[in-house]
Structure formats: structure tokens, C-alpha cells
Design an enzyme around this catalytic site. Structure first.
Site, PDB file in Angstrom:
ATOM      1  N   HIS A 125       0.820  -1.224   0.000  1.00  0.00           N
ATOM      2  CA  HIS A 125       0.000   0.000   0.000  1.00  0.00           C
ATOM      3  C   HIS A 125       0.855   1.276   0.000  1.00  0.00           C
ATOM      4  CE1 HIS A 125      -3.659  -2.216   0.414  1.00  0.00           C
ATOM      5  NE2 HIS A 125      -3.367  -2.706   1.604  1.00  0.00           N
ATOM      6  N   ASP A 160      -2.892 -10.563  -2.684  1.00  0.00           N
ATOM      7  CA  ASP A 160      -3.434 -10.107  -1.397  1.00  0.00           C
ATOM      8  C   ASP A 160      -4.905  -9.723  -1.631  1.00  0.00           C
ATOM      9  OD1 ASP A 160      -2.184  -8.708   1.384  1.00  0.00           O
ATOM     10  OD2 ASP A 160      -4.040  -7.789   0.651  1.00  0.00           O
ATOM     11  N   HIS A 162      -6.429  -7.205  -0.652  1.00  0.00           N
ATOM     12  CA  HIS A 162      -6.563  -5.764  -0.883  1.00  0.00           C
ATOM     13  C   HIS A 162      -5.801  -5.360  -2.140  1.00  0.00           C
ATOM     14  CE1 HIS A 162      -7.010  -6.445   3.483  1.00  0.00           C
ATOM     15  NE2 HIS A 162      -7.956  -5.531   3.383  1.00  0.00           N
ATOM     16  N   ASP A 247      -4.493 -13.002   3.047  1.00  0.00           N
ATOM     17  CA  ASP A 247      -5.807 -12.597   3.566  1.00  0.00           C
ATOM     18  C   ASP A 247      -6.937 -12.881   2.574  1.00  0.00           C
ATOM     19  OD1 ASP A 247      -4.794 -10.641   1.910  1.00  0.00           O
ATOM     20  OD2 ASP A 247      -5.006  -8.995   3.356  1.00  0.00           O
TER      21      ASP A 247
HETATM   22 ZN    ZN Z   1      -4.381  -7.338   2.505  1.00  0.00          ZN
END
Ligand code: ZN
Length: 335
Positions: A125, A160, A162, A247
Site C-alpha cells: 500500500h 493479497d 486488498h 488474507d
Molecule cells: Zn491485505
């Protein structure tokens, strides 16, 4: 041939706070996953080392780094709503960023099929000038930049749950990095729509695959085979970096996708075919269920070693088919 496993116990010392999901126990679970993989002497563990400051500055803004150093010198502090530096966090962040460059140097020796960087804090991120989403430095981007500076063409696959907004942002106009992200939609950080495909000279070298909650592994595999793989083949990468967030596992408490460790094994087995052995680098990103982290790490390591296992069954027939169809349609209309 062996797998190189880079880790460092100093990465336990980053402590973002009580009840924070990105906790030190995660790294313990990943290290246990390495034992669980049962690869014996084929898994070679080495100590991850801190990154050279110049390598950081190839990706990140100097003023931003100076600010992080200031927070570190003050003993830590809050960077954004969910990203907090404790004492020793900065040291852990520099080790996490250094692992990739170190792995690339080790792989050049030709003794390993692949490297797995078991480090934290995660990185995907973090943008050029902003830490966010539990990430300080973009570990994967620093490794990829090191490779493209040496004339390589890098495929980054981020699975991931996200969207890897930081990595996408850093290489959005970069023609020598092909960035692919599979993620849950909608979900933090809110980017990663199918329509985000790169800009300028990097037009067409970003690919986003947003999926609904409870998506099963068969649809990830279908999307890889039908949509991503043909574009990757055209791009013809010389190196692969996987942003391995676990995740997307169905037991994860932070996200709501439907994969298992068996799906991580299947997907990784397809992805690594994109480049020759010895040019494959895997980085831990997110993943907040400790058992899912253990099993998925073991599954991915076995796959990298060419002897895949399925600690849990692969999944199928859940949601996700319509997403594959609509992403495929977009790319047919916008080749
Ligand atoms: Zn994540």
C-alpha cells in the site's frame, strides 16, 4: 535445487499496537509454515538484511523518508489512521525492504529456484511519498526497481485480498513492469477497478481483477488462464515477484474472499510458469489468520520447490464467475 527463505527476528519488533491485526505473531506463523513445508535441506534459511538507503530513494521521495526517520528518532508515532510506528519499526521496515534486493543477488548465483521473503511490515500500500494500510516502504517496488534498473522486465502478481495501490501507483506509467492485482471489491483502499490499466508508456501494463466476497479458487484460476496469462506471455517478463497476501484465505478476519491454502498452491503453480526457475521472488504481504498463514506459506513453498501439496482442498463453484466474464469482456473491447 533449493528455495531460499529470508527472514529476520528483528521484524518481530515492529509493534503497531494492542489488537492491531498486523501483529508479530503473524511472522511466527509464517516461520512455522516454513517448517510445516517439510522441505528439509531444500529450504535454506538466511538472515534478511537492511536495505541500502540509495535503493529506497530509487522508489521513495527523499522528504518523505526524512519524515519517517524523524518519527523513528522520536521513538515512533502514528503515520495514518491504521499505520503506526513503534520503537524499532523503522529497523524492521528497512529489513523488509532489503530482503528483496538481497534475494535477487542470491538468486543470481544460480543455486536457488526461488526466494521467499518472510518479513514485516508489509509494503504494497505504500506509495512514493505516503505510508498507509500497515505499510511504510514498498518492499516489492524497491525490488522491482532494482531489477528494471538492471534492464529486466518484471511481472508483479499481487494476490493479497486488498488492491496493491502503492505498487500500481509507483509503476503506473512504467513499461517494464507488468502489475497484476487480484483483490476483493469493494474493499480498502478503494482502488483497483478493471478500467485502471496504466498510463503513458505504461498503458496496458497494469491489470486489475476485482472479485466479490466468497469468490472461490476456480474463478481465480480461470481468470489467470483466460485473461491474464495471454497478456503476460505478450509482455514476456524476465523476472517474477509475487505480493503474497494470505488474507484472501476464507478464514481471514479482515477480508471475505473464499480461497484456501490449496488454492494458493494452484494459483502459484500457474503464475510461476511465467518466468524461468531462479527468477522467482515471493514477498509476504497481508494475512491475519494465523492457521491460514501457516498452511498457505507451506503450500506456496512446496509449489515453489516443484512439489505442490494441498493442506486444504482447492475450492470451486462459489461466486466470481460473473466477475471473470465482465473483466474478460472489458479486455476484449479494450485490447
Ligand atoms: Zn491485505
Amino acid at each position: 535445487m533449493s528455495i531460499l527463505f529470508l527472514t529476520n527476528d528483528l521484524c518481530f519488533d515492529h509493534y503497531p499496537g494492542k489488537q492491531h491485526p498486523e501483529r508479530p505473531e503473524r511472522l511466527m506463523a509464517v516461520q512455522q509454515g516454513a517448517l510445516l513445508s517439510d522441505l528439509g535441506s531444500s529450504l535454506v534459511q538466511t538472515q534478511a538484511e537492511s536495505v541500502d538507503r540509495n535503493e529506497i530513494l530509487q522508489v521513495h521521495d527523499g522528504r518523505f523518508i526524512a519524515e519517517l526517520e524523524k518519527v523513528d528518532a522520536a521513538g515512533g508515532g502514528r503515520i495514518d489512521l491504521d499505520t503506526k510506528m513503534s520503537e524499532h519499526s523503522w529497523r524492521a521496515a528497512q529489513i523488509s525492504a532489503g530482503a528483496g534486493v538481497q534475494a535477487i543477488r542470491e538468486l543470481a548465483g544460480g543455486s536457488y529456484e526461488a526466494a521467499f521473503c518472510a518479513v514485516r511490515p508489509p509494503g504494497h500500500h505504500a506509495t512514493t511519498d505516503q505510508s498507509m494500510g500497515f505499510c511504510f516502504l514498498n518492499n516489492v517496488a524497491i525490488a522491482a526497481q532494482h531489477l528494471i534498473d538492471a534492464g529486466e522486465k518484471v511481472l508483479i502478481v499481487d494476490y493479497d485480498a486488498h488492491h496493491g495501490n502503492g505498487t500500481q501507483d509507483i509503476f503506473y506509467a512504467e513499461p517494464d513492469v507488468f502489475f497484476v492485482s487480484f483483490h476483493q471489491w469493494p474493499l480498502y483502499p478503494g482502488t483497483g477497478r478493471t478500467e485502471e490499466t496504466g498510463s503513458g508508456q505504461g498503458q496496458g501494463t497494469t491489470m486489475n481483477l476485482p472479485f466479490p466476497t466468497r469468490t472461490t479458487g476456480d474463478h481465480y484460476r480461470m481468470a489467470w488462464e483466460q485473461i491474464v496469462q495471454p497478456k503476460v506471455a505478450k509482455f514476456n517478463p524476465t523476472w517474477l515477484i509475487i505480493s503474497a497476501g494470505f488474507d484472501s484465505h476464507r478464514n481471514d478476519p479482515v477480508a471475505s474472499l473464499g480461497l484456501t491454502s490449496g488454492d494458493y498452491s494452484d494459483l502459484t503453480a500457474e503464475i510461476i510458469k511465467a518466468v524461468p526457475s531462479g527468477r522467482r521472488l515471493v514477498f509476504l504481504e497481508g494475512g491475519y489468520d494465523l492457521e491460514a498463514l501457516r498452511l498457505s506459506t507451506a503450500a506456496v513453498l512446496r509449489t515453489l520447490a516443484g512439489d505442490p501439496t494441498h493442506p486444504e482442498k482447492s475450492t470451486q463453484n462459489g461466486p466470481g464467475r460473473e466477475a471473470v466474464e465482465s473483466i474478460a469482456q472489458f479486455h476484449t473491447m479494450n485490447p
